[in-house]
Design an enzyme around this catalytic site. Sequence first.
Site, PDB file in Angstrom:
ATOM      1  N   CYS A  53       0.832  -1.201   0.000  1.00  0.00           N
ATOM      2  CA  CYS A  53       0.000   0.000   0.000  1.00  0.00           C
ATOM      3  C   CYS A  53       0.868   1.253   0.000  1.00  0.00           C
ATOM      4  O   CYS A  53       1.884   1.327   0.704  1.00  0.00           O
ATOM      5  CB  CYS A  53      -0.916   0.002   1.221  1.00  0.00           C
ATOM      6  SG  CYS A  53      -2.055   1.405   1.263  1.00  0.00           S
ATOM      7  N   CYS A  57       0.372   4.987   6.796  1.00  0.00           N
ATOM      8  CA  CYS A  57      -0.241   4.820   8.114  1.00  0.00           C
ATOM      9  C   CYS A  57       0.784   4.217   9.080  1.00  0.00           C
ATOM     10  O   CYS A  57       1.331   3.134   8.829  1.00  0.00           O
ATOM     11  CB  CYS A  57      -1.467   3.930   8.016  1.00  0.00           C
ATOM     12  SG  CYS A  57      -2.678   4.479   6.793  1.00  0.00           S
ATOM     13  N   CYS A  60       0.489   0.465  10.301  1.00  0.00           N
ATOM     14  CA  CYS A  60       0.130  -0.604   9.377  1.00  0.00           C
ATOM     15  C   CYS A  60       1.337  -1.347   8.803  1.00  0.00           C
ATOM     16  O   CYS A  60       2.241  -0.738   8.216  1.00  0.00           O
ATOM     17  CB  CYS A  60      -0.708  -0.037   8.237  1.00  0.00           C
ATOM     18  SG  CYS A  60      -1.357  -1.320   7.137  1.00  0.00           S
ATOM     19  N   CYS A 130     -18.856  -6.917   3.079  1.00  0.00           N
ATOM     20  CA  CYS A 130     -18.232  -5.639   3.408  1.00  0.00           C
ATOM     21  C   CYS A 130     -16.878  -5.573   2.715  1.00  0.00           C
ATOM     22  O   CYS A 130     -16.170  -6.582   2.611  1.00  0.00           O
ATOM     23  CB  CYS A 130     -18.063  -5.502   4.918  1.00  0.00           C
ATOM     24  SG  CYS A 130     -17.315  -3.934   5.442  1.00  0.00           S
ATOM     25  N   CYS A 190     -19.346   1.563   7.517  1.00  0.00           N
ATOM     26  CA  CYS A 190     -18.604   0.915   8.594  1.00  0.00           C
ATOM     27  C   CYS A 190     -17.384   1.793   8.841  1.00  0.00           C
ATOM     28  O   CYS A 190     -16.444   1.804   8.044  1.00  0.00           O
ATOM     29  CB  CYS A 190     -18.198  -0.495   8.187  1.00  0.00           C
ATOM     30  SG  CYS A 190     -17.209  -1.361   9.445  1.00  0.00           S
ATOM     31  N   ARG A 262     -18.601  -2.651  16.935  1.00  0.00           N
ATOM     32  CA  ARG A 262     -17.815  -3.865  16.690  1.00  0.00           C
ATOM     33  C   ARG A 262     -16.519  -3.851  17.501  1.00  0.00           C
ATOM     34  O   ARG A 262     -15.699  -2.956  17.351  1.00  0.00           O
ATOM     35  CB  ARG A 262     -17.494  -3.989  15.193  1.00  0.00           C
ATOM     36  CG  ARG A 262     -18.736  -4.083  14.329  1.00  0.00           C
ATOM     37  CD  ARG A 262     -18.387  -4.298  12.856  1.00  0.00           C
ATOM     38  NE  ARG A 262     -19.589  -4.287  12.040  1.00  0.00           N
ATOM     39  CZ  ARG A 262     -20.393  -5.328  11.845  1.00  0.00           C
ATOM     40  NH1 ARG A 262     -20.091  -6.490  12.401  1.00  0.00           N
ATOM     41  NH2 ARG A 262     -21.475  -5.227  11.103  1.00  0.00           N
TER      42      ARG A 262
END
Length: 322
Positions: A53, A57, A60, A130, A190, A262
């Site tokens: 990616c 971040c 991550c 999702c 979400c 969640r």
Amino acid sequence: MKSRYDWTAQEVLDLLQSPLVDLLWQAQSVHREANPGYTVQLASLLSVKTGGCTEDCAYCSQSAHHPGALPTPARTLAVEQVLEKAAAAKAAGAHRFCMGWAWREIRNGPPFEAMVAMVQGVRALGMEACVTAGMLTDEQARRLAAAGLTAYNHNLDTGPAHYNQVITTRTYEDRLATLQRVRQAGITLCTGGILGLGETVQDRAELLVILAGMNPHPESVPINALVPVEGTPLAERSPVDPLGLVRMVATARILMPRSRVRLSAGRTSLSREAQLLCLLAGADSIFYGDRLLTTPNPDLSKDEDLLQAAGVRWRQPHGEAS
């Protein structure tokens, strides 16, 4: 129960810092009124495209900015492989199947067409579908909606004041714009955050203010605890205080009574008792399976034991609305 969308940061901060017993009592009262009965939804999360990616971040392992942090080889699964995993998740009791792609934005062409096919295949199994795959265009959102996508995950991660200490390759406004595109396409939201990124309680309050200010509220609000990964800038962060996570869950429940809160990443660092407190605070979904993207997660038998101890149901009929 009437939902509010005008919570102030001070009101939310007061909740987060209120006596824990009082906070739990209020959260339980809200939860029982807004959500009669107690059923915990099981959701399964699969990494379809792992690694590479272009985002930076700080938490991550899949970021190309953190070479050597990825614990597994980079790879992309084919449609057939993903649908086999989805069928296995359904057989194990999952009601929602979540698929993740380590992208800054969805790419048109074969990768996007494969995503559409996966969504259609998961829905054909009778499960909610999702997707989390970074930013997307209006047309991509419309196509995913037409394919039957139930929800799009796009976390805000933290409050706006702390955000650029964690991510610099995408703005907070970019994230909010993506959520707006998803909502306009008719896909449920979400979106939630991660605790343990070096944020203050004020930052947590400001994140919740933004989430609770969305009208309608996000249908799904994941609350994550940082899982430090060697090779990332946040590898040496101290573990999240479990009671801080409980407070976040309880406050989210009070602010967004009908959202599915969640309990997500970081559960391997929580005791059984801490997880039970999160359920008591109003969490009504957990992710199960041995991994969440690239981080560890409790195995299903432990989760079933946990839910049995809590006295809640978890095997929802497939096709039931969430």
